[in-house]
Motif scaffolding. Sequence first.
Motif, PDB file in Angstrom:
ATOM      1  N   THR A   1      36.617  45.030  38.477  1.00  0.00           N
ATOM      2  CA  THR A   1      37.589  44.282  37.687  1.00  0.00           C
ATOM      3  C   THR A   1      37.311  44.399  36.193  1.00  0.00           C
ATOM      4  O   THR A   1      36.194  44.701  35.768  1.00  0.00           O
ATOM      5  N   ASP A   2      38.347  44.107  35.417  1.00  0.00           N
ATOM      6  CA  ASP A   2      38.220  44.118  33.959  1.00  0.00           C
ATOM      7  C   ASP A   2      37.290  43.023  33.455  1.00  0.00           C
ATOM      8  O   ASP A   2      36.802  43.109  32.329  1.00  0.00           O
ATOM      9  N   LYS A   3      37.033  42.023  34.267  1.00  0.00           N
ATOM     10  CA  LYS A   3      36.090  40.978  33.849  1.00  0.00           C
ATOM     11  C   LYS A   3      34.724  41.613  33.572  1.00  0.00           C
ATOM     12  O   LYS A   3      33.980  41.147  32.720  1.00  0.00           O
TER      13      LYS A   3
ATOM     14  N   SER B   1      34.476  55.060  46.947  1.00  0.00           N
ATOM     15  CA  SER B   1      33.200  54.832  47.649  1.00  0.00           C
ATOM     16  C   SER B   1      33.302  53.665  48.618  1.00  0.00           C
ATOM     17  O   SER B   1      32.447  53.500  49.487  1.00  0.00           O
ATOM     18  N   GLY B   2      34.313  52.830  48.417  1.00  0.00           N
ATOM     19  CA  GLY B   2      34.439  51.613  49.220  1.00  0.00           C
ATOM     20  C   GLY B   2      33.837  50.404  48.552  1.00  0.00           C
ATOM     21  O   GLY B   2      34.071  49.273  48.967  1.00  0.00           O
ATOM     22  N   TRP B   3      33.056  50.593  47.500  1.00  0.00           N
ATOM     23  CA  TRP B   3      32.430  49.462  46.813  1.00  0.00           C
ATOM     24  C   TRP B   3      33.459  48.716  45.972  1.00  0.00           C
ATOM     25  O   TRP B   3      34.295  49.326  45.305  1.00  0.00           O
ATOM     26  N   ARG B   4      33.354  47.379  46.016  1.00  0.00           N
ATOM     27  CA  ARG B   4      34.204  46.477  45.237  1.00  0.00           C
ATOM     28  C   ARG B   4      33.276  45.556  44.451  1.00  0.00           C
ATOM     29  O   ARG B   4      32.374  44.936  45.033  1.00  0.00           O
ATOM     30  N   PHE B   5      33.496  45.452  43.142  1.00  0.00           N
ATOM     31  CA  PHE B   5      32.603  44.701  42.256  1.00  0.00           C
ATOM     32  C   PHE B   5      33.364  43.605  41.523  1.00  0.00           C
ATOM     33  O   PHE B   5      34.425  43.866  40.943  1.00  0.00           O
ATOM     34  N   PHE B   6      32.779  42.402  41.509  1.00  0.00           N
ATOM     35  CA  PHE B   6      33.428  41.232  40.919  1.00  0.00           C
ATOM     36  C   PHE B   6      32.450  40.410  40.092  1.00  0.00           C
ATOM     37  O   PHE B   6      31.256  40.358  40.399  1.00  0.00           O
ATOM     38  N   SER B   7      32.978  39.729  39.103  1.00  0.00           N
ATOM     39  CA  SER B   7      32.158  38.817  38.298  1.00  0.00           C
ATOM     40  C   SER B   7      32.040  37.450  38.968  1.00  0.00           C
ATOM     41  O   SER B   7      31.180  36.660  38.606  1.00  0.00           O
ATOM     42  N   GLY B   8      32.938  37.175  39.896  1.00  0.00           N
ATOM     43  CA  GLY B   8      32.958  35.861  40.541  1.00  0.00           C
ATOM     44  C   GLY B   8      33.891  34.886  39.852  1.00  0.00           C
ATOM     45  O   GLY B   8      34.056  33.763  40.309  1.00  0.00           O
TER      46      GLY B   8
ATOM     47  N   SER C   1      42.911  34.439  42.638  1.00  0.00           N
ATOM     48  CA  SER C   1      43.920  35.224  43.348  1.00  0.00           C
ATOM     49  C   SER C   1      45.026  35.717  42.414  1.00  0.00           C
ATOM     50  O   SER C   1      45.543  36.822  42.590  1.00  0.00           O
ATOM     51  N   ASP C   2      45.404  34.925  41.412  1.00  0.00           N
ATOM     52  CA  ASP C   2      46.421  35.373  40.455  1.00  0.00           C
ATOM     53  C   ASP C   2      45.912  36.577  39.657  1.00  0.00           C
ATOM     54  O   ASP C   2      46.651  37.527  39.417  1.00  0.00           O
ATOM     55  N   TYR C   3      44.677  36.516  39.250  1.00  0.00           N
ATOM     56  CA  TYR C   3      44.065  37.626  38.505  1.00  0.00           C
ATOM     57  C   TYR C   3      44.063  38.884  39.367  1.00  0.00           C
ATOM     58  O   TYR C   3      44.455  39.959  38.922  1.00  0.00           O
ATOM     59  N   MET C   4      43.611  38.770  40.610  1.00  0.00           N
ATOM     60  CA  MET C   4      43.506  39.929  41.492  1.00  0.00           C
ATOM     61  C   MET C   4      44.877  40.478  41.889  1.00  0.00           C
ATOM     62  O   MET C   4      44.997  41.654  42.221  1.00  0.00           O
ATOM     63  N   ALA C   5      45.903  39.649  41.847  1.00  0.00           N
ATOM     64  CA  ALA C   5      47.254  40.098  42.184  1.00  0.00           C
ATOM     65  C   ALA C   5      47.818  41.029  41.118  1.00  0.00           C
ATOM     66  O   ALA C   5      48.762  41.784  41.381  1.00  0.00           O
ATOM     67  N   ASN C   6      47.242  41.012  39.935  1.00  0.00           N
ATOM     68  CA  ASN C   6      47.693  41.874  38.847  1.00  0.00           C
ATOM     69  C   ASN C   6      46.884  43.173  38.888  1.00  0.00           C
ATOM     70  O   ASN C   6      45.724  43.201  38.493  1.00  0.00           O
ATOM     71  N   ALA C   7      47.508  44.241  39.350  1.00  0.00           N
ATOM     72  CA  ALA C   7      46.816  45.531  39.488  1.00  0.00           C
ATOM     73  C   ALA C   7      46.300  46.073  38.161  1.00  0.00           C
ATOM     74  O   ALA C   7      45.422  46.935  38.141  1.00  0.00           O
TER      75      ALA C   7
END
Length: 87
Positions: free
Chosen positions: A3-5, A27-34, A38-44
Amino acid sequence: MCTDKITVDGLPIMYMYRDEPVNVKDSGWRFFSGTEDSDYMANAGFHSVYDLNTIANYEPAIIPFLNHPVGSEFERSDDKGKFIKIE
Protein backbone atom coordinates in the motif's frame (compact mmCIF):
# COMPACT_ATOMS: atom_id res chain seq x y z
CA MET A 1 1.22 -5.83 -3.42
CA CYS A 2 2.03 -3.00 -1.07
CA THR A 3 0.00 0.00 0.00
CA ASP A 4 0.89 3.65 -0.41
CA LYS A 5 0.90 3.96 3.38
CA ILE A 6 4.29 2.22 3.14
CA THR A 7 5.71 3.31 -0.22
CA VAL A 8 4.44 6.90 -0.22
CA ASP A 9 3.73 7.83 3.41
CA GLY A 10 6.74 5.96 4.82
CA LEU A 11 4.92 3.92 7.47
CA PRO A 12 6.52 0.61 8.48
CA ILE A 13 5.18 -2.77 7.45
CA MET A 14 3.24 -4.13 10.42
CA TYR A 15 1.35 -6.98 8.75
CA MET A 16 2.12 -9.22 5.80
CA TYR A 17 0.73 -12.38 4.34
CA ARG A 18 1.33 -14.56 1.31
CA ASP A 19 -1.59 -15.34 -0.95
CA GLU A 20 -1.80 -17.31 -4.18
CA PRO A 21 -0.13 -15.22 -6.90
CA VAL A 22 -2.53 -13.77 -9.47
CA ASN A 23 0.05 -13.73 -12.31
CA VAL A 24 3.68 -14.62 -13.01
CA LYS A 25 4.98 -11.25 -11.76
CA ASP A 26 3.13 -11.58 -8.44
CA SER A 27 4.97 -13.22 -5.51
CA GLY A 28 1.72 -13.45 -3.56
CA TRP A 29 3.05 -11.26 -0.75
CA ARG A 30 0.76 -8.51 0.55
CA PHE A 31 2.20 -5.77 2.79
CA PHE A 32 0.28 -3.38 5.05
CA SER A 33 1.00 -0.71 7.63
CA GLY A 34 -2.04 -1.76 9.66
CA THR A 35 -3.68 1.64 9.26
CA GLU A 36 -5.51 0.82 6.02
CA ASP A 37 -9.28 0.56 6.35
CA SER A 38 -11.76 -0.97 3.88
CA ASP A 39 -12.44 2.38 2.16
CA TYR A 40 -8.71 2.89 1.63
CA MET A 41 -8.25 -0.62 0.23
CA ALA A 42 -11.26 -0.21 -2.07
CA ASN A 43 -9.36 2.52 -3.92
CA ALA A 44 -7.02 0.71 -6.33
CA GLY A 45 -4.95 3.88 -6.60
CA PHE A 46 -3.65 3.36 -3.07
CA HIS A 47 -1.88 0.03 -3.63
CA SER A 48 0.31 -1.47 -6.34
CA VAL A 49 2.29 -4.57 -7.23
CA TYR A 50 6.02 -4.07 -6.72
CA ASP A 51 9.13 -6.16 -7.14
CA LEU A 52 9.94 -7.78 -3.78
CA ASN A 53 13.40 -6.21 -3.85
CA THR A 54 11.80 -2.76 -3.90
CA ILE A 55 9.71 -3.49 -0.81
CA ALA A 56 12.70 -5.10 0.92
CA ASN A 57 14.56 -1.82 0.41
CA TYR A 58 11.75 -0.01 2.23
CA GLU A 59 11.65 -2.64 5.00
CA PRO A 60 14.68 -5.00 5.22
CA ALA A 61 13.07 -6.81 8.19
CA ILE A 62 10.85 -8.73 5.74
CA ILE A 63 13.73 -10.46 3.98
CA PRO A 64 14.02 -13.54 6.25
CA PHE A 65 10.33 -14.34 5.66
CA LEU A 66 10.09 -14.10 1.87
CA ASN A 67 10.62 -17.81 1.22
CA HIS A 68 7.69 -18.84 3.43
CA PRO A 69 4.90 -20.62 1.56
CA VAL A 70 1.49 -19.39 0.47
CA GLY A 71 -0.74 -19.10 3.55
CA SER A 72 2.01 -17.61 5.72
CA GLU A 73 1.01 -14.59 7.79
CA PHE A 74 3.14 -12.35 10.03
CA GLU A 75 2.64 -9.30 12.21
CA ARG A 76 4.57 -7.24 14.71
CA SER A 77 3.50 -5.21 17.71
CA ASP A 78 5.59 -2.12 16.99
CA ASP A 79 7.69 -0.74 14.14
CA LYS A 80 10.95 -1.90 15.74
CA GLY A 81 9.69 -5.34 16.79
CA LYS A 82 10.29 -8.66 15.13
CA PHE A 83 7.69 -10.26 12.90
CA ILE A 84 5.78 -13.06 14.59
CA LYS A 85 4.05 -15.82 12.68
CA ILE A 86 0.28 -15.88 13.03
CA GLU A 87 -0.99 -19.43 13.38
